[in-house]
Design a protein around this motif. Sequence first.
Motif, PDB file in Angstrom:
ATOM      1  N   LEU A 162       0.839  -1.189   0.000  1.00 40.96           N
ATOM      2  CA  LEU A 162       0.000   0.000   0.000  1.00 40.96           C
ATOM      3  C   LEU A 162       0.877   1.243   0.000  1.00 40.96           C
ATOM      4  CD1 LEU A 162      -2.971   0.864   0.106  1.00 40.96           C
ATOM      5  CD2 LEU A 162      -2.772   0.934   2.598  1.00 40.96           C
ATOM      6  N   ASN A 163       0.560   2.218  -0.852  1.00 39.42           N
ATOM      7  CA  ASN A 163       1.259   3.494  -1.017  1.00 39.42           C
ATOM      8  C   ASN A 163       2.699   3.358  -1.527  1.00 39.42           C
ATOM      9  OD1 ASN A 163      -0.949   5.095  -0.196  1.00 39.42           O
ATOM     10  ND2 ASN A 163      -0.510   4.560   1.926  1.00 39.42           N
TER      11      ASN A 163
ATOM     12  N   SER B  29     -12.214  -0.045 -14.603  1.00 36.62           N
ATOM     13  CA  SER B  29     -13.048   1.151 -14.651  1.00 36.62           C
ATOM     14  C   SER B  29     -12.893   2.003 -15.899  1.00 36.62           C
ATOM     15  CB  SER B  29     -12.772   2.032 -13.421  1.00 36.62           C
ATOM     16  OG  SER B  29     -11.416   2.448 -13.449  1.00 36.62           O
TER      17      SER B  29
ATOM     18  N   SER C  74      -2.428   1.989  -9.478  1.00 39.79           N
ATOM     19  CA  SER C  74      -2.573   2.780  -8.259  1.00 39.79           C
ATOM     20  C   SER C  74      -2.282   1.897  -7.052  1.00 39.79           C
ATOM     21  CB  SER C  74      -3.992   3.325  -8.160  1.00 39.79           C
ATOM     22  OG  SER C  74      -4.202   3.881  -6.883  1.00 39.79           O
ATOM     23  N   THR C  75      -1.533   2.423  -6.094  1.00 37.77           N
ATOM     24  CA  THR C  75      -1.292   1.682  -4.845  1.00 37.77           C
ATOM     25  C   THR C  75      -1.906   2.420  -3.665  1.00 37.77           C
ATOM     26  OG1 THR C  75       0.842   2.764  -4.486  1.00 37.77           O
ATOM     27  CG2 THR C  75       0.854   0.688  -5.735  1.00 37.77           C
ATOM     28  N   ASN C  76      -2.826   3.365  -3.970  1.00 36.46           N
ATOM     29  CA  ASN C  76      -3.458   4.130  -2.903  1.00 36.46           C
ATOM     30  C   ASN C  76      -4.561   3.348  -2.198  1.00 36.46           C
ATOM     31  OD1 ASN C  76      -1.833   6.288  -3.568  1.00 36.46           O
ATOM     32  ND2 ASN C  76      -3.358   7.186  -4.938  1.00 36.46           N
ATOM     33  N   THR C  77      -5.077   2.321  -2.834  1.00 39.66           N
ATOM     34  CA  THR C  77      -6.158   1.542  -2.260  1.00 39.66           C
ATOM     35  C   THR C  77      -5.758   0.076  -2.279  1.00 39.66           C
ATOM     36  OG1 THR C  77      -7.732   3.101  -3.213  1.00 39.66           O
ATOM     37  CG2 THR C  77      -8.618   1.012  -2.436  1.00 39.66           C
ATOM     38  N   ALA C  78      -6.003  -0.611  -1.164  1.00 41.22           N
ATOM     39  CA  ALA C  78      -5.685  -2.035  -1.080  1.00 41.22           C
ATOM     40  C   ALA C  78      -6.697  -2.836  -1.884  1.00 41.22           C
ATOM     41  CB  ALA C  78      -5.669  -2.493   0.375  1.00 41.22           C
ATOM     42  N   GLY C  79      -6.289  -3.940  -2.402  1.00 44.40           N
ATOM     43  CA  GLY C  79      -7.180  -4.837  -3.118  1.00 44.40           C
ATOM     44  C   GLY C  79      -6.654  -5.177  -4.498  1.00 44.40           C
TER      45      GLY C  79
ATOM     46  N   PHE D 126      -6.495  -5.305  -8.516  1.00 43.77           N
ATOM     47  CA  PHE D 126      -6.875  -4.536  -9.678  1.00 43.77           C
ATOM     48  C   PHE D 126      -6.462  -5.354 -10.897  1.00 43.77           C
ATOM     49  CE2 PHE D 126      -6.484  -1.365  -6.403  1.00 43.77           C
ATOM     50  CZ  PHE D 126      -7.549  -0.529  -6.649  1.00 43.77           C
TER      51      PHE D 126
END
Length: 186
Positions: A138-139, A161, A174-179, A181
């Motif tokens: 994350l981040n 998306s 993006s690494t701003n949100t966990a999960g 992709f």
Amino acid sequence: GPITYNTSGGHNISLTVSNECGATTVSQAINVTVAPNIVVPANQDICAGTATGSYTFSSSVNGTTYTWTNSNTSIGLAASGTGHIPSFIAINNTSAPITATITVTPRAGCTGPSGTFTITVNPKPAPPKATTPITYCLNATATALQAIADGENILTWYNNSSLQNGSSVAPVPSTNTAGPFTYYVI
């Protein structure tokens, strides 16, 4: 000797043979027809799996009929035929373009000179080779995704998306949100 006619139509040939006993004349009617010309379609490039459209021929001589031959039946077209060529689904099961030369011969009483054109069938692109799954913290700073296209194919990326504007440039996840992709490449 040979007789040459420069115009079509009906002609009469008379031959007179004479000797000391007199003369004898024989006449023969002949009909001279014009050898037809041929107008063939322009060369065509088409993608595998698509319909070609029909190929029509023309001549300045009324009543002209056509026979044709195909040099490469692997494009999905028969080896030969008569008349115009109907639409067919182009085939290319290789990874490189394949070309067929179509030779068309006109006939209207006499056989005219043949004309040729080519049909090149381009293959569908091979699937791109994507990298194995990547895990980021994350981040953390992520790098652009990698995929390799064979030849000069264009890659288009999209994720769950959005389409990346039809860009062949690989996105940076993006690494701003966990999960998880998922990114796809065409």
